[in-house]
Design an enzyme around this catalytic site. Structure first.
Site, PDB file in Angstrom:
ATOM      1  CB  ALA A 170     -61.522  51.052  39.538  1.00 14.74           C
TER       2      ALA A 170
ATOM      3  N   GLY B 123     -57.085  50.501  42.225  1.00 19.14           N
ATOM      4  CA  GLY B 123     -57.736  51.475  43.114  1.00 19.14           C
ATOM      5  C   GLY B 123     -57.621  51.097  44.582  1.00 19.14           C
TER       6      GLY B 123
ATOM      7  CD  GLU C 216     -55.049  54.311  41.761  1.00 19.49           C
ATOM      8  OE1 GLU C 216     -56.095  53.646  41.580  1.00 19.49           O
ATOM      9  OE2 GLU C 216     -54.610  55.114  40.915  1.00 19.49           O
TER      10      GLU C 216
ATOM     11  CD  GLU D  30     -54.178  50.453  37.934  1.00 15.44           C
ATOM     12  OE1 GLU D  30     -53.028  49.960  38.037  1.00 15.44           O
ATOM     13  OE2 GLU D  30     -54.758  51.005  38.884  1.00 15.44           O
TER      14      GLU D  30
END
Ligand code: COA
Length: 260
Positions: A66, A111, A114, A134
């Protein structure tokens, strides 16, 4: 076809969607999440597309996570919305009615991992590095990472990756079942397209039923899953492709699946 953060190109019935922010290692900001959701909605409805390959532009990254710059100043409510937006987009990918292959051409972090995990198959370059880093930012995964990694690779691997934040190489990811295949980087595109073309020549309704069975089965009990499989098994007998496939076998020839 293109969006300003995506490059979209059709090769026959295979659509290649590339996240196109290579200077930011294809980090997922809000507009990229929106563009991806739109692109997958359109692709789901487009009968001319039988298989999707999802990748990242440039030589370095699939997706490096992200967008940290965009996330840094979010309020808790905005962060929740950002997480929900990412989760909804990834659920869209997971529930696509046609196979989606992640071509993991480099970093798949946060992300990025993911996003790769909600695809149906993952083909990684031998140079790829994957992880949920993260924790290094004082964060946790917010686009489904704790849930999909758990279902894909189990509790031990999930806790190792999420608690340490340390990336793993492609071969370790293969051992853990996080990716399906590891390919030398120079051959990644050719091998992935070969697999995509193979799937694109299969019977699309049967592929869709199979995806539905596995998606539903992963989320319900065995009795409901088996019942759902029987219903889908019956449904494919309504297709001409099923008649063609069985007839071709009996006639000792290759089947030609027209998608009906
Ligand atoms: N969000 C926003 N920008 C990112 C990013 C992310 N997740 N990952 C990389 N970038 C940007 C960098 O800020 C840099 O931008 P700049 O040139 O404007 O400074 C550019 O992409 C290139 O990254 P850089 O760090 O210089 O490349 P590198 O080869 O030295 O390192 C990584 C590559 C992947 C190890 C490193 O970029 C990284 O750790 N990224 C963050 C991974 C992460 O924590 N993801 C989870 C987010 S929740």
């Amino acid at each position: 076809m293109s969006d300003n953060v995506l490059k979209i190109a059709d090769h026959g019935t295979v659509r290649v969607i590339a996240i196109d922010r290579p200077d930011k290692l294809n980090a997922l900001n809000a507009s990229t999440l929106e563009a991806l959701h739109r692109a997958f909605d359109q692709t789901a409805a487009d009968a001319a597309v039988r298989v999707v390959v999802l990748t990242g532009s440039g030589p370095k990254a699939f997706v490096a996570g992200a967008d940290i710059a965009e996330m840094a100043d979010l309020t808790p409510m905005e962060a929740r919305d950002f997480s929900l937006r990412g989760q909804r987009m990834m659920r869209r990918v997971e529930r696509m009615p046609k196979p989606v292959i992640a071509m993991v051409n480099g970093f798949a972090l946060g992300g990025g991992l993911e996003l790769a995990m909600c695809c149906h198959l993952r083909i990684a370059a031998d140079t790829a590095r994957l992880g949920q880093p993260e924790i290094n930012l004082g964060l946790i995964p917010g686009f489904g990472g704790t849930q999909r990694l758990l279902r894909l690779a189990g509790r031990a691997a999930t806790l190792e990756l999420c608690l340490t934040g340390a990336p793993i190489d492609a071969n370790r990811a293969l051992q853990l079942g996080v990716v399906n295949r590891v390919i030398p980087a120079a051959e990644l595109e050719a091998e992935t397209m070969q697999l995509a073309n193979q799937l694109a020549s299969s019977a699309p309704h049967a592929l869709r039923s199979m995806l539905d069975c596995v998606n539903i089965g992963g989320e319900c009990g065995i009795e409901e899953g088996l019942e759902y499989e029987s219903a889908q098994f019956g449904l494919v007998f309504a297709t001409q492709d099923m008649r063609e496939g069985t007839r071709a076998f009996l006639e000792k020839r290759k089947p030609a699946f027209a998608g009906h």
